[in-house]
Design a protein around this motif. Structure first.
Motif, PDB file in Angstrom:
ATOM      1  N   LEU A 239      11.106  20.987  87.395  1.00  0.00           N
ATOM      2  CA  LEU A 239      10.043  20.945  88.384  1.00  0.00           C
ATOM      3  C   LEU A 239       8.888  20.145  87.796  1.00  0.00           C
ATOM      4  N   ILE A 240       7.952  19.773  88.646  1.00  0.00           N
ATOM      5  CA  ILE A 240       6.698  19.194  88.187  1.00  0.00           C
ATOM      6  C   ILE A 240       5.617  20.209  88.558  1.00  0.00           C
ATOM      7  N   VAL A 241       4.964  20.770  87.546  1.00  0.00           N
ATOM      8  CA  VAL A 241       3.935  21.783  87.751  1.00  0.00           C
ATOM      9  C   VAL A 241       2.624  21.247  87.194  1.00  0.00           C
ATOM     10  N   ASN A 242       1.648  21.068  88.067  1.00  0.00           N
ATOM     11  CA  ASN A 242       0.345  20.514  87.683  1.00  0.00           C
ATOM     12  C   ASN A 242       0.517  19.216  86.891  1.00  0.00           C
ATOM     13  N   GLY A 243       1.455  18.388  87.350  1.00  0.00           N
ATOM     14  CA  GLY A 243       1.660  17.072  86.763  1.00  0.00           C
ATOM     15  C   GLY A 243       2.531  17.039  85.519  1.00  0.00           C
ATOM     16  N   LYS A 244       3.040  18.202  85.077  1.00  0.00           N
ATOM     17  CA  LYS A 244       3.864  18.255  83.866  1.00  0.00           C
ATOM     18  C   LYS A 244       5.266  18.724  84.205  1.00  0.00           C
ATOM     19  N   ARG A 245       6.239  18.165  83.500  1.00  0.00           N
ATOM     20  CA  ARG A 245       7.632  18.588  83.702  1.00  0.00           C
ATOM     21  C   ARG A 245       7.839  19.973  83.117  1.00  0.00           C
ATOM     22  N   LEU A 246       8.595  20.792  83.849  1.00  0.00           N
ATOM     23  CA  LEU A 246       8.847  22.166  83.436  1.00  0.00           C
ATOM     24  C   LEU A 246      10.268  22.508  83.840  1.00  0.00           C
ATOM     25  N   GLU A 247      11.026  23.075  82.935  1.00  0.00           N
ATOM     26  CA  GLU A 247      12.389  23.476  83.260  1.00  0.00           C
ATOM     27  C   GLU A 247      12.437  24.972  83.484  1.00  0.00           C
ATOM     28  N   VAL A 248      13.038  25.363  84.595  1.00  0.00           N
ATOM     29  CA  VAL A 248      13.169  26.775  84.952  1.00  0.00           C
ATOM     30  C   VAL A 248      14.612  27.071  85.323  1.00  0.00           C
ATOM     31  N   THR A 249      14.936  28.344  85.359  1.00  0.00           N
ATOM     32  CA  THR A 249      16.269  28.777  85.745  1.00  0.00           C
ATOM     33  C   THR A 249      16.510  28.490  87.217  1.00  0.00           C
ATOM     34  N   GLU A 250      17.697  28.007  87.535  1.00  0.00           N
ATOM     35  CA  GLU A 250      18.047  27.768  88.941  1.00  0.00           C
ATOM     36  C   GLU A 250      17.900  29.049  89.725  1.00  0.00           C
ATOM     37  N   GLY A 251      17.369  28.928  90.932  1.00  0.00           N
ATOM     38  CA  GLY A 251      17.199  30.086  91.796  1.00  0.00           C
ATOM     39  C   GLY A 251      15.907  30.846  91.561  1.00  0.00           C
ATOM     40  N   ALA A 252      15.067  30.375  90.640  1.00  0.00           N
ATOM     41  CA  ALA A 252      13.796  31.048  90.377  1.00  0.00           C
ATOM     42  C   ALA A 252      12.901  30.979  91.614  1.00  0.00           C
ATOM     43  N   THR A 253      12.132  32.024  91.813  1.00  0.00           N
ATOM     44  CA  THR A 253      11.173  32.059  92.913  1.00  0.00           C
ATOM     45  C   THR A 253       9.777  31.763  92.366  1.00  0.00           C
ATOM     46  N   LEU A 254       8.827  31.595  93.262  1.00  0.00           N
ATOM     47  CA  LEU A 254       7.444  31.403  92.838  1.00  0.00           C
ATOM     48  C   LEU A 254       6.961  32.603  92.019  1.00  0.00           C
ATOM     49  N   THR A 255       7.343  33.807  92.411  1.00  0.00           N
ATOM     50  CA  THR A 255       6.954  35.001  91.667  1.00  0.00           C
ATOM     51  C   THR A 255       7.479  34.939  90.237  1.00  0.00           C
ATOM     52  N   VAL A 256       8.738  34.561  90.066  1.00  0.00           N
ATOM     53  CA  VAL A 256       9.325  34.447  88.727  1.00  0.00           C
ATOM     54  C   VAL A 256       8.572  33.408  87.906  1.00  0.00           C
ATOM     55  N   LEU A 257       8.305  32.254  88.498  1.00  0.00           N
ATOM     56  CA  LEU A 257       7.592  31.195  87.792  1.00  0.00           C
ATOM     57  C   LEU A 257       6.223  31.672  87.327  1.00  0.00           C
ATOM     58  N   LEU A 258       5.454  32.279  88.219  1.00  0.00           N
ATOM     59  CA  LEU A 258       4.122  32.756  87.853  1.00  0.00           C
ATOM     60  C   LEU A 258       4.193  33.820  86.765  1.00  0.00           C
ATOM     61  N   ASN A 259       5.157  34.723  86.853  1.00  0.00           N
ATOM     62  CA  ASN A 259       5.329  35.743  85.812  1.00  0.00           C
ATOM     63  C   ASN A 259       5.642  35.096  84.464  1.00  0.00           C
ATOM     64  N   GLU A 260       6.536  34.129  84.455  1.00  0.00           N
ATOM     65  CA  GLU A 260       6.911  33.467  83.205  1.00  0.00           C
ATOM     66  C   GLU A 260       5.752  32.687  82.599  1.00  0.00           C
ATOM     67  N   LEU A 261       4.860  32.201  83.455  1.00  0.00           N
ATOM     68  CA  LEU A 261       3.693  31.460  82.973  1.00  0.00           C
ATOM     69  C   LEU A 261       2.508  32.394  82.694  1.00  0.00           C
ATOM     70  N   ASN A 262       2.728  33.711  82.850  1.00  0.00           N
ATOM     71  CA  ASN A 262       1.677  34.717  82.653  1.00  0.00           C
ATOM     72  C   ASN A 262       0.457  34.444  83.538  1.00  0.00           C
ATOM     73  N   ILE A 263       0.731  34.136  84.795  1.00  0.00           N
ATOM     74  CA  ILE A 263      -0.322  33.858  85.764  1.00  0.00           C
ATOM     75  C   ILE A 263      -0.349  34.980  86.794  1.00  0.00           C
ATOM     76  N   ASN A 264      -1.527  35.552  86.990  1.00  0.00           N
ATOM     77  CA  ASN A 264      -1.704  36.602  87.983  1.00  0.00           C
ATOM     78  C   ASN A 264      -1.680  35.967  89.373  1.00  0.00           C
ATOM     79  N   PRO A 265      -0.722  36.327  90.214  1.00  0.00           N
ATOM     80  CA  PRO A 265      -0.620  35.711  91.538  1.00  0.00           C
ATOM     81  C   PRO A 265      -1.823  35.979  92.441  1.00  0.00           C
ATOM     82  N   LEU A 266      -2.625  36.980  92.114  1.00  0.00           N
ATOM     83  CA  LEU A 266      -3.810  37.284  92.913  1.00  0.00           C
ATOM     84  C   LEU A 266      -4.976  36.356  92.592  1.00  0.00           C
ATOM     85  N   ARG A 267      -4.851  35.579  91.514  1.00  0.00           N
ATOM     86  CA  ARG A 267      -5.958  34.724  91.081  1.00  0.00           C
ATOM     87  C   ARG A 267      -5.670  33.238  91.237  1.00  0.00           C
TER      88      ARG A 267
END
Length: 79
Positions: free
Chosen positions: A14-42
């Motif tokens: 994927l391209i996340v904020n302009g940078k290449r990032l490899e994630v597991t196939e089938g990942a959801t936005l929730t999974v991505l945010l959790n893996e990046l330690n990002i609070n989805p409420l913020r």
């Protein structure tokens, strides 16, 4: 070299904020945010130029080549 999340045999890029990032196939936005330690409420998430509502994060499956912008809310004040 892309940053890798959940290093497994099958991944996608994927391209996340302009940078290449490899994630597991089938990942959801929730999974991505959790893996990046990002609070989805913020944050607000734009996926392929579309703002995704927070209630859709868990059901939004990412695909190879998706472009995301994750915007973090900052606290501050005016004088």
């Amino acid at each position: 070299m892309p940053r890798r999340i959940e290093a497994r045999a099958t991944g996608m890029e994927l391209i996340v904020n302009g940078k290449r990032l490899e994630v597991t196939e089938g990942a959801t936005l929730t999974v991505l945010l959790n893996e990046l330690n990002i609070n989805p409420l913020r944050v607000a998430v734009q996926l392929n130029l579309e703002i995704i509502k927070r209630e859709r994060y868990e059901n939004t499956v990412l695909k190879a080549g998706d472009r995301l912008e994750i915007i973090t809310f900052m606290a501050g004040g005016a004088e």
